[in-house]
Design a protein around this motif. Structure first.
Motif, PDB file in Angstrom:
ATOM      1  N   HIS A 105       0.796  -1.203   0.575  1.00  0.00           N
ATOM      2  CA  HIS A 105       0.029   0.049   0.021  1.00  0.00           C
ATOM      3  C   HIS A 105       0.808   1.467  -0.143  1.00  0.00           C
ATOM      4  O   HIS A 105       0.449   2.613  -0.771  1.00  0.00           O
ATOM      5  CB  HIS A 105      -0.678   0.180   1.521  1.00  0.00           C
ATOM      6  N   LEU A 106       2.165   1.191   0.158  1.00  0.00           N
ATOM      7  CA  LEU A 106       3.173   2.679   1.098  1.00  0.00           C
ATOM      8  C   LEU A 106       3.675   3.140  -0.408  1.00  0.00           C
ATOM      9  O   LEU A 106       3.778   3.837  -0.670  1.00  0.00           O
ATOM     10  CB  LEU A 106       3.971   2.433   2.080  1.00  0.00           C
ATOM     11  N   LYS A 107       3.836   1.673  -1.356  1.00  0.00           N
ATOM     12  CA  LYS A 107       4.725   1.362  -2.391  1.00  0.00           C
ATOM     13  C   LYS A 107       3.318   2.009  -3.512  1.00  0.00           C
ATOM     14  O   LYS A 107       3.530   2.915  -4.641  1.00  0.00           O
ATOM     15  CB  LYS A 107       4.858   0.553  -2.975  1.00  0.00           C
ATOM     16  N   GLY A 108       2.228   1.859  -3.162  1.00  0.00           N
ATOM     17  CA  GLY A 108       0.941   2.643  -4.791  1.00  0.00           C
ATOM     18  C   GLY A 108       0.186   3.570  -4.387  1.00  0.00           C
ATOM     19  O   GLY A 108       0.772   4.609  -3.794  1.00  0.00           O
ATOM     20  N   LYS A 109      -0.039   4.219  -5.570  1.00  0.00           N
ATOM     21  CA  LYS A 109      -0.580   5.177  -6.194  1.00  0.00           C
ATOM     22  C   LYS A 109      -1.614   5.807  -5.425  1.00  0.00           C
ATOM     23  O   LYS A 109      -1.217   7.577  -5.244  1.00  0.00           O
ATOM     24  CB  LYS A 109      -0.892   4.715  -7.884  1.00  0.00           C
ATOM     25  N   ILE A 110      -2.294   5.220  -5.003  1.00  0.00           N
ATOM     26  CA  ILE A 110      -3.253   6.052  -3.509  1.00  0.00           C
ATOM     27  C   ILE A 110      -3.025   6.340  -2.636  1.00  0.00           C
ATOM     28  O   ILE A 110      -2.742   7.365  -1.797  1.00  0.00           O
ATOM     29  CB  ILE A 110      -4.525   5.106  -3.409  1.00  0.00           C
ATOM     30  N   HIS A 111      -1.116   5.796  -1.762  1.00  0.00           N
ATOM     31  CA  HIS A 111      -1.127   6.192  -1.024  1.00  0.00           C
ATOM     32  C   HIS A 111      -0.055   7.538  -1.075  1.00  0.00           C
ATOM     33  O   HIS A 111      -0.570   8.537  -0.542  1.00  0.00           O
ATOM     34  CB  HIS A 111      -0.020   5.283  -0.420  1.00  0.00           C
TER      35      HIS A 111
END
Length: 148
Positions: free
Chosen positions: A67-73
């Protein structure tokens, strides 16, 4: 009451607003409190894997890392980098309390770089701390299994 009335209220996945999260990120104590929450059986991952920026719980550290590497975060972190809109700002746009607003802007400009550094330092080690907690818990469980 058709299907459109149900679609209008998307409260199932609603997270905290940006100004609330900005308040959480404003002090060391609140960040530490959110990073090290007590275990809660009603939350995913017993409430141990929490993204403060997105206000979401995750099942394990691997899911949190993804999640921390994702676009939303990353989009949420970018939105949180701006100062939240306040009533004082609205009053200044209307022409009232202008002196108070200028004073608040000067305070913000003085404090914000230090707050960003503090936030980055505290949240940078979140995944490593979770790995250490997991290994300690795993060792405790394995010791209990060998004793029995």
């Amino acid at each position: 009451m058709g299907r459109y009335s149900v679609k209008r209220y998307k409260t199932k996945r609603r997270t905290r607003d940006l100004d609330q999260i900005h308040g959480d990120l404003s002090s060391v104590e609140s960040i530490q409190r959110l990073k090290h929450q007590p275990q809660d059986e009603t939350k995913p991952g017993l409430g141990q894997y929490f993204c403060i920026h997105c206000s979401k719980y995750f099942q394990d550290n691997k899911a949190l890392g993804a999640h921390l590497k994702g676009k939303i975060h990353k989009r949420r972190v970018k939105d949180l980098s701006k100062n939240p809109y306040t009533q004082l700002e609205a009053d200044a746009a209307a022409g009232t309390n202008l002196e108070k607003f200028v004073q608040k802007v000067n305070e913000y400009q003085a404090k914000e770089p230090a707050r960003l550094v503090m936030e980055k330092e505290l949240l940078q080690t979140q995944l490593e701390e979770n790995d250490q907690k997991d290994s300690i818990a795993h060792e405790e469980v394995s010791e209990e299994m060998t004793v029995e």
